[in-house]
Design a protein around this motif. Structure first.
Motif, PDB file in Angstrom:
ATOM      1  N   ALA A  96      40.345  41.445  19.524  1.00  0.00           N
ATOM      2  CA  ALA A  96      39.792  41.445  20.875  1.00  0.00           C
ATOM      3  C   ALA A  96      39.966  40.104  21.559  1.00  0.00           C
ATOM      4  CB  ALA A  96      38.305  41.817  20.829  1.00  0.00           C
ATOM      5  N   LEU A 150      38.854  43.280  14.030  1.00  0.00           N
ATOM      6  CA  LEU A 150      38.696  43.785  15.397  1.00  0.00           C
ATOM      7  C   LEU A 150      38.250  42.684  16.346  1.00  0.00           C
ATOM      8  CD1 LEU A 150      37.011  47.257  14.712  1.00  0.00           C
ATOM      9  CD2 LEU A 150      39.404  46.806  15.342  1.00  0.00           C
ATOM     10  N   ALA A 151      37.375  41.804  15.865  1.00  0.00           N
ATOM     11  CA  ALA A 151      36.932  40.689  16.710  1.00  0.00           C
ATOM     12  C   ALA A 151      38.088  39.749  17.035  1.00  0.00           C
ATOM     13  CB  ALA A 151      35.796  39.927  16.027  1.00  0.00           C
TER      14      ALA A 151
END
Length: 317
Positions: free
Chosen positions: A51, A47-48
């Motif tokens: 993003a 997810l990082a």
């Protein structure tokens, strides 16, 4: 007795050496991670990364789309339909954007060399215990980290020196970082004093010790600090906005701000944008990509030096 001595002890399970991309061996007191923990870490890292990469993907894809595709998408494009390099061709074919890119490259190269020369010489002098007034100079540098003169006195000083509307105004006001000097000083102090003393016994002076011994042993920290200075000069826009009035002297970051805020369109693109041949949004995204490209290219080559250069220079000493 003979049988006991003749037996070979069990060496135990073979120890697997960690490869280049494998994790280091786990300490004996640390528990093995559970599958849920490993899955949670993987999801969090994924997810990082998403993003960070998803906005960059949108910027790159939008810069490569035609005006029709951007109009149909209603703005930013996520899924590419057709790829065209018209925006990049127009930006690099001459005019204000190309001139601004050359200004940014020149300021970054000259500024980084000047900043590194001053920082290395200052840090080496402060790392020698017997240098003249090194404690007072060090205390003065530390004071500047907590107390600044302010914008108006700095502007009046630059104006009094006749640096307004010159490229030196983009370099000298922010040429030296005290934090970088302290990191270099700590790294230089970690170099073996016996090695320096042996070179001095052989007749080497301070300049030769610096260039032949200290700097070759400090490649990691020098590479990291050089990247910090280069990124700072490349991304700087504030000094140009207050010290420069000539539009032809503006660096790339200031031109990008004008494009994003739609204050002014670069010379040579207004006609094509007005006639509908080129999308203003594609031009904005293309300028952003050009501004991010040097940092994205140079960072992986310096990444391996970050741990050795920053942690060794900042923690030890």
């Amino acid at each position: 007795m003979t049988a006991v001595l003749g037996t070979r002890q069990d060496p135990g399970p073979p120890v697997r050496k960690p490869g280049r991309w494998s994790a280091p061996p786990r300490p004996v007191w640390e528990e093995e991670p559970s599958r849920a923990g490993q899955a949670g870490k993987g999801i969090a890292l994924g997810l990082a990364c998403l993003a960070v990469l998803f906005p960059l993907w949108i910027v790159i894809v939008t810069s490569l789309q035609t005006k029709r595709t951007i109009d149909e998408a209603g703005g930013l494009v996520v899924i590419p339909r057709s790829i065209t390099f018209v925006a990049y061709q127009e930006l690099l074919s001459g005019g204000q954007v190309q001139r601004a890119a050359l200004v940014s490259v020149g300021v970054t190269v000259v500024g980084t060399l000047f900043s590194m020369a001053v920082s290395v010489l200052c840090a080496y002098g402060l790392s020698r215990g017997g240098s003249l007034g090194h404690r007072w100079i060090l205390m003065t540098l530390l004071a500047t980290m907590f107390f600044g003169a302010g914008l108006i006195p700095t502007y009046l000083l630059v104006q009094a020196l006749g640096l307004t509307d010159t490229y030196l105004a983009l370099i000298l006001p922010s040429a030296v970082s005290v934090f970088n000097i302290l990191v270099l000083r700590a790294f230089f102090m970690n170099i073996s004093q016996e090695l320096v003393d042996s070179a001095r016994i052989d007749g080497a002076g301070e300049w030769r010790i610096l260039f032949r011994i200290v700097m070759p042993l400090s490649r990691a920290v020098i590479a990291v600090i050089s990247l910090f200075y280069a990124v700072g000069y490349w991304s700087a826009w504030f000094n140009a906005s207050i010290y420069l009035t000539d539009q032809d002297m503006m660096p790339l970051q200031n031109v990008m701000i004008q494009l994003v805020q739609k204050q002014e369109r670069p010379v040579g693109l207004s006609a094509q944008i007005n006639t509908g041949q080129l999308s203003p949004l594609a031009v904005q995204m293309a300028v952003m990509v050009l501004a991010l490209l040097p940092v994205a290219v140079l960072s992986p080559f310096v990444q391996k030096h970050f741990k050795k250069g920053m942690l060794t220079g900042a923690v030890k000493g």
